[in-house]
Design an enzyme around this catalytic site. Structure first.
Site, PDB file in Angstrom:
ATOM      1  N   THR A 169      42.621  42.175  38.410  1.00 34.01           N
ATOM      2  CA  THR A 169      42.839  40.771  38.664  1.00 34.01           C
ATOM      3  C   THR A 169      44.057  40.425  37.841  1.00 34.01           C
ATOM      4  OG1 THR A 169      40.516  40.463  39.024  1.00 34.01           O
ATOM      5  CG2 THR A 169      41.703  38.525  38.232  1.00 34.01           C
ATOM      6  N   THR A 217      43.054  37.349  42.338  1.00 34.11           N
ATOM      7  CA  THR A 217      42.612  38.740  42.417  1.00 34.11           C
ATOM      8  C   THR A 217      42.464  39.266  43.830  1.00 34.11           C
ATOM      9  OG1 THR A 217      40.927  40.260  41.567  1.00 34.11           O
ATOM     10  CG2 THR A 217      40.122  38.190  42.465  1.00 34.11           C
ATOM     11  N   ASP A 271      31.654  41.482  45.166  1.00 35.29           N
ATOM     12  CA  ASP A 271      31.188  40.519  44.153  1.00 35.29           C
ATOM     13  C   ASP A 271      29.897  39.818  44.577  1.00 35.29           C
ATOM     14  OD1 ASP A 271      32.982  40.983  42.156  1.00 35.29           O
ATOM     15  OD2 ASP A 271      34.279  39.288  42.596  1.00 35.29           O
ATOM     16  N   SER A 302      31.947  34.771  41.035  1.00 30.72           N
ATOM     17  CA  SER A 302      33.084  35.316  40.286  1.00 30.72           C
ATOM     18  C   SER A 302      32.881  35.159  38.782  1.00 30.72           C
ATOM     19  CB  SER A 302      34.345  34.558  40.701  1.00 30.72           C
ATOM     20  OG  SER A 302      35.437  34.930  39.902  1.00 30.72           O
ATOM     21  N   SER A 303      33.624  35.945  38.024  1.00 29.64           N
ATOM     22  CA  SER A 303      33.655  35.768  36.565  1.00 29.64           C
ATOM     23  C   SER A 303      34.979  35.175  36.105  1.00 29.64           C
ATOM     24  CB  SER A 303      33.478  37.123  35.864  1.00 29.64           C
ATOM     25  OG  SER A 303      32.280  37.718  36.259  1.00 29.64           O
ATOM     26  N   GLY A 345      37.118  41.679  35.415  1.00 31.44           N
ATOM     27  CA  GLY A 345      35.783  41.658  36.023  1.00 31.44           C
ATOM     28  C   GLY A 345      34.806  40.922  35.132  1.00 31.44           C
TER      29      GLY A 345
HETATM   30  O1  DON Z   1      35.959  37.420  40.671  1.00 23.91           O
HETATM   31  C1  DON Z   1      35.617  38.303  39.890  1.00 23.91           C
HETATM   32  O2  DON Z   1      34.880  38.115  38.957  1.00 23.91           O
HETATM   33  C2  DON Z   1      36.183  39.699  40.086  1.00 23.91           C
HETATM   34  N1  DON Z   1      36.516  39.892  41.456  1.00 23.91           N
HETATM   35  C3  DON Z   1      37.367  39.855  39.183  1.00 23.91           C
HETATM   36  C4  DON Z   1      37.954  41.227  39.271  1.00 23.91           C
HETATM   37  C5  DON Z   1      38.755  41.604  38.101  1.00 23.91           C
HETATM   38  O3  DON Z   1      38.921  40.863  37.171  1.00 23.91           O
HETATM   39  C6  DON Z   1      39.290  42.969  38.072  1.00 23.91           C
HETATM   40  N2  DON Z   1      40.159  43.137  36.952  1.00 23.91           N
HETATM   41  N3  DON Z   1      40.287  43.947  36.164  1.00 23.91           N
END
Ligand code: DON
Length: 571
Positions: A383, A401, A425, A454-455, A476
């Site tokens: 992301t 992301t 997700d 989402s986070s 994530g």
């Molecule tokens: O929305 C979310 O929480 C995840 N799709 C975010 C993914 C993410 O941060 C990947 N990065 N390293």
């Protein structure tokens, strides 16, 4: 004669040495871009994951654009120069604070296709089919980024010239930009999966190995961006591009159709705002879990003397970890898209509830996981983040992301952009972990038109009512805990801004049981003490890439994470 020979040998070795030196200059990161990790600016500041995107955002600010204009230009630029996460085929969230203190949050998260279903990733025996929600066409949610940028433009742009904001991205797609060492390696590492998922030729599955400094050209992407430049939202969600995306899906058993695209809509939502001492923190509401969990975490630790305990003192780590376990247990059960499921937002961030949750916190002993369940109510790795403050005093915090690195790895044929794998997700099955090890339930099950939980935690902090911090990160499930730690690094541990971003991080998410720390972050004696308290401690690769701007003493201090090619710029 002997001396002549010696000189010859010396000359040859000097030439070889010089050539090696030249070569090493070429692959040396710093000769491609000189990365700026921390700088103080008088007027405006930008921190993004790539120097080219930071420069484009600053160019827009210098042309008189506001933070929203710069953010739109950065989002499109990152789709070109940071394709691992920057995107037009994904989604994101924005927190915007106007100079007058008014706050807004924009949800341009992907949605589940009309033909999706709760069981779409399960086999006949009801087991989750490996890779189906993470790779290829079925993993894709309806992209929200272009609609989100257009919404933000209509409501808040100062320049009022959409074309001016999209054009810089077209230019770098058309003429190319230089790959960093990390980018070249990452593209080479993923080549095989790009080849597996895409039959048509594109810059991602090209048989050539990339090297640092290679110019990466994306002609098809330039064409799609031209449609967006000329037709706005419709350039992506209707006409030629909608046809291309739908055809791509049809050809490969995907389920997104032209109606899905036409119906996509980003949404302005109420910001999650909560106090912490003399600060007010503003972050993202559902379908992100970020704002709610950040509120729970900050409130959980507030009564404890964490400042005097100090940064990564065993007591601080233990307290923060125990707060994290409780918050992530709530996430697994109660959080999902509030438009589809009654998320008890007010209950979850009610200070009495949070105090109650921490009542069984034992200062010297880790609680075992099963003793922590979600609270009860009456009802129920890539992301990217960027932070921008303009010279008018407006601030934007955006996390966007494709979900995993390069998302589903699907490059839309003829259109040149990558599609997300955000469907992962959702909770494919109750209790079965997703790619971040997160578990979920009813609240986050797949339903047509619903947004996956989402986070992502784009955040803005005010101090005594004034703009203070603008921050966020990828990572994530670790996003929320990285934002939590960075805020504490600044306001409790009083670290200088650059150090607050660079400082090592740790993470707990209730399940699995591990208390993760970045390699090298905890010394052996610290690990031992934590284990003695009952924590299961494990090291892992780096956590997060925070982009932070702090407004203090009339200046803007910008920091970009040293863990990536992140870069600050401004004036
Ligand atoms: O929305 C979310 O929480 C995840 N799709 C975010 C993914 C993410 O941060 C990947 N990065 N390293």
């Amino acid at each position: 004669m002997k001396t002549q020979k010696l000189f010859q040998i010396l000359n040859v070795s000097m030439i070889i040495g010089f050539l090696i030196f030249l070569h090493s200059c070429k692959i040396d990161q710093s000769s491609i871009y000189s990365l700026q990790k921390y700088k103080v600016y008088d007027n405006a500041a930008v921190s993004t994951a790539h120097p080219v995107a930071s420069a484009i955002a600053v160019k827009i600010l210098k042309e008189g654009g506001n933070a929203i204009d710069a953010a739109i230009a950065a989002q499109f630029a990152l789709a070109v120069c940071y394709p691992v996460a920057g995107n037009i085929g994904g989604g994101g969230f924005m927190i915007y604070r106007e100079q007058n203190g008014r706050l807004h949050s924009l949800d341009y998260r992907e949605t589940a296709p009309a033909r999706s279903s709760e069981s779409m990733y399960l086999d006949a025996a009801g087991n989750v089919i490996k890779d189906l929600s993470t790779k290829g066409h079925l993993a894709v949610g309806i992209p929200g980024s272009v609609d989100g940028m257009y919404e933000a433009f209509k409501k808040f742009s100062k320049l009022q010239d959409w074309k001016q904001l999209v054009q810089p991205a077209i230019d770098i797609a058309e003429k190319g930009f230089k790959l960093t060492k990390k980018q070249a390696k990452n593209l080479n590492d993923k080549k095989e999966v790009f080849q597996e998922v895409n039959q048509h030729q594109n810059p991602f599955n090209s048989p050539n190995r990339y090297r640092a400094g290679d110019v990466f050209i994306q002609k098809d992407l330039a064409h799609t961006l031209t449609l967006i430049r000329d037709e706005g939202r419709a350039g992506f969600y209707e006409g030629e591009n909608a046809q291309r995306l739908a055809q791509e899906m049809q050809k490969h058993q995907g389920i997104i159709g032209t109606d899905d695209l036409k119906n996509y809509q980003s949404v302005w939502r109420d910001v999650i705002s909560f106090p912490y001492k003399n600060y007010t923190i503003h972050s993202m509401p559902p379908p992100s879990s970020g704002g709610i969990l950040l509120a729970q975490l900050m409130q959980s630790i507030e009564p404890y003397p964490i400042k005097s305990w100090g940064f990564q003192d065993v007591r601080s780590i233990h307290l923060m970890t125990e707060a994290e376990k409780r918050a992530y247990a709530d996430r697994a059960i109660h959080l999902g898209d509030g438009d589809f499921y009654p998320v008890p937002v007010e209950d979850l961030i009610n200070p009495h509830y949070v105090t109650e949750r921490m009542r069984d916190f034992n200062i010297s002993k880790a609680s075992d996981l099963e003793s922590i369940q979600a609270g009860q109510f009456d009802e129920s790795e890539e992301t990217t983040h960027f932070s921008i403050v303009d010279s008018y005093g407006n601030a934007v915090s955006i996390t966007t992301t494709l979900n995993g690195g390069y998302g589903s790895k699907v490059v839309v044929e003829g259109a040149g952009y990558l599609l997300n794998n955000e469907m992962d997700d959702f909770s494919a099955k109750v209790g079965v972990p997703n790619m971040y090890g997160l578990v979920g339930a009813e609240a986050n099950k797949i339903e047509p038109g619903k947004r996956m939980l989402s986070s992502m935690t784009p955040t803005i902090v005010e101090k005594e009512g004034k703009l203070f911090m603008v921050l966020g990160t990828p990572g994530g499930s670790t996003i929320i805990t990285s934002v939590f730690q960075t805020i504490l690094n600044v306001i409790e541990f009083e670290m200088p801004v650059g150090k607050a971003v660079e400082a090592p991080r740790f993470h707990h998410q209730w399940k699995p049981e591990d208390l993760f720390y970045e390699n090298g972050a905890f010394a052996a004696d610290k690990v031992k003490s934590l284990e003695k308290m009952g924590h299961q401690v494990s090291s892992r690769s780096s956590i997060g890439r925070v982009e932070l701007i702090v407004a203090q003493n009339g200046k803007l201090e910008a920091a970009a994470d040293t863990r990536g090619d992140d870069h600050v710029d401004g004036f």
